[in-house]
Design a protein around this motif. Structure first.
Motif, mmCIF file in Angstrom:
data_model
loop_
_atom_site.group_PDB
_atom_site.id
_atom_site.type_symbol
_atom_site.label_atom_id
_atom_site.label_comp_id
_atom_site.label_asym_id
_atom_site.label_seq_id
_atom_site.Cartn_x
_atom_site.Cartn_y
_atom_site.Cartn_z
ATOM 1 N N GLU A 1 22.110 -43.425 -13.574
ATOM 2 C CA GLU A 1 21.665 -44.753 -13.142
ATOM 3 C C GLU A 1 22.767 -45.764 -13.457
ATOM 4 O O GLU A 1 23.518 -45.593 -14.416
ATOM 5 C CB GLU A 1 20.375 -45.165 -13.867
ATOM 6 N N VAL A 2 22.834 -46.816 -12.646
ATOM 7 C CA VAL A 2 23.799 -47.898 -12.872
ATOM 8 C C VAL A 2 23.121 -49.234 -12.578
ATOM 9 O O VAL A 2 22.448 -49.391 -11.546
ATOM 10 C CB VAL A 2 25.055 -47.750 -11.979
ATOM 11 N N TYR A 3 23.290 -50.171 -13.513
ATOM 12 C CA TYR A 3 22.773 -51.537 -13.350
ATOM 13 C C TYR A 3 23.847 -52.502 -13.854
ATOM 14 O O TYR A 3 24.689 -52.136 -14.681
ATOM 15 C CB TYR A 3 21.487 -51.752 -14.168
ATOM 16 N N TRP A 4 23.817 -53.723 -13.385
ATOM 17 C CA TRP A 4 24.772 -54.716 -13.869
ATOM 18 C C TRP A 4 24.513 -55.032 -15.343
ATOM 19 O O TRP A 4 23.366 -55.046 -15.795
ATOM 20 C CB TRP A 4 24.695 -55.996 -13.043
ATOM 21 N N ALA A 5 25.589 -55.297 -16.061
ATOM 22 C CA ALA A 5 25.477 -55.580 -17.492
ATOM 23 C C ALA A 5 24.631 -56.830 -17.760
ATOM 24 O O ALA A 5 23.965 -56.927 -18.798
ATOM 25 C CB ALA A 5 26.868 -55.734 -18.111
ATOM 26 N N CYS A 6 24.652 -57.762 -16.849
ATOM 27 C CA CYS A 6 23.860 -58.981 -17.049
ATOM 28 C C CYS A 6 22.353 -58.703 -17.021
ATOM 29 O O CYS A 6 21.553 -59.538 -17.457
ATOM 30 C CB CYS A 6 24.223 -60.027 -15.996
ATOM 31 N N ASP A 7 21.969 -57.522 -16.528
ATOM 32 C CA ASP A 7 20.552 -57.163 -16.456
ATOM 33 C C ASP A 7 20.141 -56.198 -17.567
ATOM 34 O O ASP A 7 19.033 -55.647 -17.534
ATOM 35 C CB ASP A 7 20.252 -56.513 -15.098
ATOM 36 N N ILE A 8 21.000 -55.970 -18.544
ATOM 37 C CA ILE A 8 20.759 -54.926 -19.533
ATOM 38 C C ILE A 8 19.467 -55.149 -20.318
ATOM 39 O O ILE A 8 18.719 -54.193 -20.585
ATOM 40 C CB ILE A 8 21.972 -54.789 -20.485
#
Length: 298
Positions: free
Chosen positions: A126-133
């Motif tokens: 999975e990959v998500y933007w760091a700002c959404d961690i």
């Protein structure tokens, strides 16, 4: 018959070593196995690591050449800065959090990639933007975040634990992860040994090249530059493992010669004993080679 899935790889050219992301997947599996075997690690735990940050030279706007934090690279194989990475200990699934860069970045540094690019490049689940961690981790509802904090016994420095705005809202542990991941890194896998053999072979060949080219009147730094050129041009190894030591004559007795106050700048004399301690690194695996010999013109 279904086609076999091709794993992503890292390679700097046909003449260099190809490294599969499976190397890092194996590392993650080994880590999760060790953590699951510990009674102190509860179900639902998530490992959270923070990658290295791009630094600039003092107060200038000049970027230093980035090198990934070692534990983060061992775990995920990521070469870029400003990433976070997580592992679900129960399932072993990997999650990457790349930085969401501003549009202006493209003007100076090149193409902006979507999340899918990093998922394919690093074989992450999975990959998500760091700002959404924070929100992503909240949705996963971990029983505890296992954070990396421990002392490097060589340097005496302490690993920096991952941090982000809102981490205080999660249960965290700073003790369980470090001894387990450290032990994993001590015991090398066959894939890691292959990389280490490759780096040492390139480093050794570079030393032999120096032996063939060295002559009285050369500067020590010319031997350093020849070593670095050979390793990068022929092996794709961009970084040195440590400051190159190219001591000739009395300088060969100085353990860490080559520092800023003595930058391999002596002229090599006929009959000098030369000690060249230089190694290359690739995929954060270090090659170390040391050669000492008499000048061929002695």
């Amino acid at each position: 018959m279904a086609a076999a899935t091709v794993k992503p790889t890292f390679c700097r050219g046909d003449h260099t070593l190809t490294v599969s992301v499976e190397l890092f997947a194996t590392n993650r599996r080994r880590l999760c196995e060790r953590l699951r075997a510990k009674k102190d690690v509860p179900k639902g735990a998530i490992v959270l690591l923070q990658g290295g940050e791009q630094k600039q030279r003092y107060c200038s706007d000049t970027d230093e050449v980035f090198r990934q934090e070692s534990y983060f690279h061992w775990t995920f194989g990521v070469t870029e800065s400003e990433f976070y990475g997580a592992i679900d200990v129960d399932s072993g699934k990997a999650i990457l959090f790349p930085p969401k860069l501003p549009d202006a970045y493209a003007v100076w540094m090149g193409k902006l990639h979507p999340e899918t690019h990093f998922k394919e490049k690093y074989g992450s689940d999975e990959v998500y933007w760091a700002c959404d961690i924070k929100q992503v981790l909240k949705d996963k509802n971990p029983s505890v975040l296992l954070l990396l904090k421990g002392v490097n016994t060589d340097s005496g420095h302490t690993c920096r634990a991952a941090a982000f705005d809102g981490i205080h809202e999660f249960k965290t542990d700073y003790e369980l992860l470090h001894p387990e991941i450290m032990e994993c890194r001590v015991i090398k896998t066959p894939q890691e040994l292959e990389v280490m053999r490759y780096v040492n072979k390139i480093s050794s060949d570079a030393h032999k090249e120096i032996m063939c080219k060295i002559k009285p009147g050369d500067k020590e730094y010319q031997m350093e530059s020849l070593f670095q050129y050979y390793c990068y041009a022929n092996g794709g190894c961009r970084h040195v493992s440590y400051t190159c030591i190219c001591g000739s004559g009395e300088n060969s007795a100085v353990l860490h010669y080559g520092h800023a106050g003595a930058p391999n700048d002596k002229t090599i004399q006929d009959g000098d004993m030369c000690l060249f301690d230089m190694g290359r690194s690739e995929e954060r695996r270090v090659g170390k080679e040391c050669r000492s010999r008499w000048s061929p013109y002695h």
